[in-house]
Design an enzyme around this catalytic site. Structure first.
Site, short mmCIF file in Angstrom:
data_model
loop_
_atom_site.label_atom_id
_atom_site.label_comp_id
_atom_site.label_asym_id
_atom_site.label_seq_id
_atom_site.Cartn_x
_atom_site.Cartn_y
_atom_site.Cartn_z
N LEU A 144 0.84 -1.21 0.00
CA LEU A 144 0.00 0.00 0.00
C LEU A 144 0.88 1.26 0.00
O LEU A 144 2.08 1.19 0.19
CB LEU A 144 -0.93 -0.04 1.21
CG LEU A 144 -2.03 -1.11 1.10
CD1 LEU A 144 -2.67 -1.39 2.46
CD2 LEU A 144 -3.11 -0.67 0.10
N GLY A 200 1.02 3.57 -2.57
CA GLY A 200 1.10 4.16 -3.90
C GLY A 200 2.49 4.62 -4.31
O GLY A 200 3.51 4.20 -3.73
N CYS A 240 3.74 7.49 -3.82
CA CYS A 240 4.34 8.32 -2.77
C CYS A 240 5.21 7.51 -1.81
O CYS A 240 6.39 7.80 -1.63
CB CYS A 240 3.22 9.04 -2.01
SG CYS A 240 3.78 9.92 -0.58
N HIS A 271 11.68 32.38 20.41
CA HIS A 271 13.03 32.82 20.09
C HIS A 271 14.05 31.86 20.70
O HIS A 271 13.87 31.46 21.85
CB HIS A 271 13.27 34.22 20.66
CG HIS A 271 14.66 34.71 20.43
ND1 HIS A 271 15.09 35.13 19.19
CD2 HIS A 271 15.73 34.82 21.26
CE1 HIS A 271 16.36 35.50 19.28
NE2 HIS A 271 16.76 35.32 20.53
N HIS A 309 -0.30 15.30 -0.56
CA HIS A 309 -1.22 15.89 0.43
C HIS A 309 -2.48 16.41 -0.25
O HIS A 309 -3.55 16.44 0.36
CB HIS A 309 -0.54 16.98 1.26
CG HIS A 309 0.33 17.91 0.47
ND1 HIS A 309 1.60 17.59 0.08
CD2 HIS A 309 0.10 19.14 -0.02
CE1 HIS A 309 2.11 18.59 -0.61
NE2 HIS A 309 1.21 19.55 -0.68
P1 FAD Z 1 -0.54 7.05 -6.52
O1 FAD Z 1 0.26 7.36 -5.33
O2 FAD Z 1 0.16 6.98 -7.83
O3 FAD Z 1 -1.27 5.68 -6.21
C1 FAD Z 1 -2.05 5.01 -7.16
C2 FAD Z 1 -2.00 3.53 -6.86
O4 FAD Z 1 -2.99 2.90 -7.67
C3 FAD Z 1 -0.68 2.86 -7.19
O5 FAD Z 1 -0.15 2.23 -6.06
C4 FAD Z 1 -1.03 1.86 -8.28
O6 FAD Z 1 -0.31 0.63 -8.14
C5 FAD Z 1 -2.50 1.64 -8.03
N1 FAD Z 1 -3.25 1.19 -9.20
C6 FAD Z 1 -3.25 1.73 -10.44
N2 FAD Z 1 -4.11 1.07 -11.25
C7 FAD Z 1 -4.67 0.10 -10.49
C8 FAD Z 1 -5.63 -0.91 -10.75
N3 FAD Z 1 -6.20 -1.04 -11.96
N4 FAD Z 1 -5.96 -1.75 -9.75
C9 FAD Z 1 -5.39 -1.65 -8.53
N5 FAD Z 1 -4.47 -0.70 -8.22
C10 FAD Z 1 -4.13 0.15 -9.19
N6 FAD Z 1 4.30 14.54 -3.64
C11 FAD Z 1 4.37 15.27 -2.52
O7 FAD Z 1 3.35 15.82 -2.08
N7 FAD Z 1 5.55 15.43 -1.83
C12 FAD Z 1 6.69 14.85 -2.27
O8 FAD Z 1 7.74 14.99 -1.63
C13 FAD Z 1 6.65 14.07 -3.45
N8 FAD Z 1 7.77 13.47 -3.91
C14 FAD Z 1 7.69 12.70 -5.03
C15 FAD Z 1 8.86 12.10 -5.48
C16 FAD Z 1 8.83 11.31 -6.61
C17 FAD Z 1 10.10 10.65 -7.10
C18 FAD Z 1 7.59 11.09 -7.29
C19 FAD Z 1 7.52 10.19 -8.50
C20 FAD Z 1 6.44 11.68 -6.85
C21 FAD Z 1 6.48 12.50 -5.72
N9 FAD Z 1 5.33 13.16 -5.24
C22 FAD Z 1 5.41 13.93 -4.11
C23 FAD Z 1 4.03 13.02 -5.91
C24 FAD Z 1 3.15 11.98 -5.18
O9 FAD Z 1 3.83 10.75 -5.12
C25 FAD Z 1 1.81 11.82 -5.89
O10 FAD Z 1 1.21 13.09 -6.06
C26 FAD Z 1 0.88 10.94 -5.09
O11 FAD Z 1 1.44 9.67 -4.88
C27 FAD Z 1 -0.47 10.79 -5.82
O12 FAD Z 1 -1.32 9.98 -5.07
P2 FAD Z 1 -2.48 9.12 -5.76
O13 FAD Z 1 -3.15 8.40 -4.65
O14 FAD Z 1 -3.27 9.98 -6.65
O15 FAD Z 1 -1.73 8.08 -6.73
#
Ligand code: FAD
Ligand code: NAI
Length: 474
Positions: free
Chosen positions: A43, A45, A47, A453, A329
């Site tokens: 779990l 994603g 992030c 401070h 976030h």
């Molecule tokens: P995701 O985190 O992409 O999660 C989606 C999930 O859905 C994935 O785990 C995937 O496996 C799953 N999934 C997809 N299709 C299916 C399916 N059909 N069935 C089941 N599961 C599925 N953001 C910040 O705010 N601060 C940071 O410091 C930051 N650093 C980052 C550094 C890097 C290198 C990267 C690549 C990104 C960073 N981000 C950061 C951005 C952040 O990771 C994303 O904005 C955030 O993870 C988005 O969340 P989400 O839930 O929309 O999608």
């Protein structure tokens, strides 16, 4: 292969990233029978697995290494035999990731969210078909579906990412040796953060950016300041430059670059190339087109103010949404609000008060409108600026490096419109300004608030005083 039909769920989140897992926990807390389908095996994603968390773990480790190498002497600390154990640094990062991702499975249990490891596909507005991670298929019935499948790396046409010499952020988090020369394509958040990691560990880093500035969207004054600070750390920038070819050579990689506005091409040689030109929405295999969910021409899913797609009962949140920042976030806030809406409560995300933080050193943290935004909109504003060079805690720590806090307030009402910090721990410091913006505070409210401070946050108070030209410490 089994084909069971579960009791109907109230809501199924597809994707267990910050949007999906937080949304699922909130939905369960609101009394909804909730499931979360995640195909990654863990779990959290992007992030937690290959984004925010592993990158911040490496940023912290490389920062400490760099401090020991470059800054300890000024504090009267002598080091000898300083050496990098990259394997141990990577192992530590992996442990941080493992601990946090397994922690979410624990949160699911505690909150009674049904976790279904597998790949989800929407077959109609009330059915999710799951190809289970451990084999077999399951058909899940539900009242509501939330698409939270996030985003994926955007590639460069004709460039094959092998995650060894031509890497995305995922490969850049797992290199097994420090490259002599890392060329980063794209001067955005990923390029600068991962470029900083490898630069601090000894790589020569060249950032090739198409535009004539780095970090588009960031307040221009901070962006320029950040580029100066990173240049002073040894990072090289090739702005206004486009990459027209990337090919593997006998050793390393060769890039052909040319001025974005046209001109002579030249060749850059690198040991490793990082492609970090943005991310694209991920909807592969979800079956959305088949059930009639509208996607825009880039594959993002438009939603209404309830996060509902054009198909009743199918919602979307997180990176998959168009025209909003791709931030963890922000996805979390949307997860909470979509759960509230589905449960029949009210909720809203204030997109004007979503902070953005670039975890370079100095860090850059911003919220609200930039000076460029205000100028473009013709909004009259007052500006207060205070440099960390005049902040006692920054001086005690040796963290001045020319950073500053900049506050922008409405000229007539003094209401805070934007806050921008470049300096030590800017990402933590921005929180009080996000709150100020949320509460509709004026710069005077901030100036009248007692700040401990000696702390870095006193620079925020002084910047607020500076809005009306009344600083006490400069
Ligand atoms: P995701 O985190 O992409 O999660 C989606 C999930 O859905 C994935 O785990 C995937 O496996 C799953 N999934 C997809 N299709 C299916 C399916 N059909 N069935 C089941 N599961 C599925 N953001 C910040 O705010 N601060 C940071 O410091 C930051 N650093 C980052 C550094 C890097 C290198 C990267 C690549 C990104 C960073 N981000 C950061 C951005 C952040 O990771 C994303 O904005 C955030 O993870 C988005 O969340 P989400 O839930 O929309 O999608
Ligand atoms: P980005 O959108 O931040 O930056 C991409 C950069 O690449 C831009 O400056 C763009 O002008 C440039 N570019 C685009 N095409 C190019 C080309 N062909 N040649 C040269 N330059 C080109 O995207 P990035 O850095 O890949 O990050 C993706 C997302 O991940 C961001 O939207 C960000 O929100 C998120 N993220 C957030 C972090 C944080 O909050 N600290 C850290 C890392 C990522």
């Amino acid at each position: 292969m089994t084909d069971d039909t579960f009791d109907p769920f109230d809501v199924i989140f597809i994707g267990g990233g910050p949007g999906g897992y937080i949304g699922a926990i909130k939905a369960a807390q609101l009394g909804l029978n909730t499931a979360c389908v995640e195909m990654r095996g863990t779990l959290g994603g992007t992030c937690l697995n290959v984004g925010c968390i592993p990158s911040k773990a490496l940023l912290q480790s490389s920062h400490l290494y760099h401090e020991a190498e470059a800054d300890f002497a000024a504090h009267g600390i002598k080091t000898s035999g300083l050496a990098l154990d990259l394997k141990a640094m990577m192992a530590r990062k992996d442990t941080v990731v493992k601990d946090l991702t397994t922690g979410i499975a624990g949160l699911f249990k505690k909150n009674k969210v049904t976790y279904i490891p597998g790949r989800g596909r929407v077959t109609d507005a009330g059915t999710v078909q799951v190809t289970l991670a451990d084999g077999g298929e399951r058909t899940l019935k539900t009242e509501n579906i939330v698409i939270a499948t996030g985003s994926d790396v955007m590639g460069l046409p004709g460039v094959e990412i092998d995650e060894k010499t031509i890497v995305s952020s995922t490969g850049a988090l797992t290199l097994n040796k420090v490259p002599k020369h890392l060329v980063v394509i794209g001067g955005g958040y990923i390029g600068l953060e991962m470029g900083s990691v490898w630069g601090r560990l000894g790589a020569k880093v060249t950032v090739v950016e198409f535009l004539d500035r780095i970090t588009p969207g960031m307040d221009g004054e901070l962006s320029r300041h950040l580029q100066r600070a990173l240049t002073a750390q040894g990072m090289e920038f090739r702005l206004g430059t486009k990459v027209t070819g990337v090919k593997k050579a006998k050793s390393g990689v060769e890039l052909t670059v040319e001025p974005a506005k046209g001109g002579d091409a030249e060749t850059l040689k690198a040991n490793v190339v990082l492609v970090s030109i943005g991310r694209k929405p991920y909807t592969d295999g979800l079956g959305l087109a088949e059930v009639g969910v509208t996607m825009d021409d880039r594959g993002f899913i438009p939603v209404d103010e309830d996060y509902q797609t054009n198909v009743a009962g199918i919602f979307a949140i997180g990176d998959i949404l168009p025209d909003r920042p791709m931030l963890a976030h922000k996805a979390e806030e949307e997860g909470v609000v979509v759960a509230e809406k589905i449960a029949g409560h009210v909720g809203t995300v204030n997109y004007d008060a979503i902070p953005g933080v670039c975890y370079t050193w100095p860090e850059v943290a911003t919220v609200g409108q930039s000076e460029d935004d205000l100028k473009a909109a013709g909004t009259p504003y007052n500006k207060g600026r205070f440099a960390f060079a005049a902040n006692s805690r920054a001086r005690a720590s040796g963290d001045t490096e020319g950073g500053f806090v900049k506050l922008l307030a409405d000229k007539e009402t003094d209401r805070l419109l934007g806050a921008h910090i470049i300096g030590p721990d800017a990402g933590t410091m921005i929180a009080e300004l996000v709150l100020a913006l949320e509460m509709g505070a004026s710069s005077e409210d901030i100036a009248l608030t007692c700040h401990a401070h000696p702390t870095l946050n006193e620079a925020v108070k002084e910047a607020a005083l500076a809005v009306t030209g009344k600083t006490l410490n400069s």
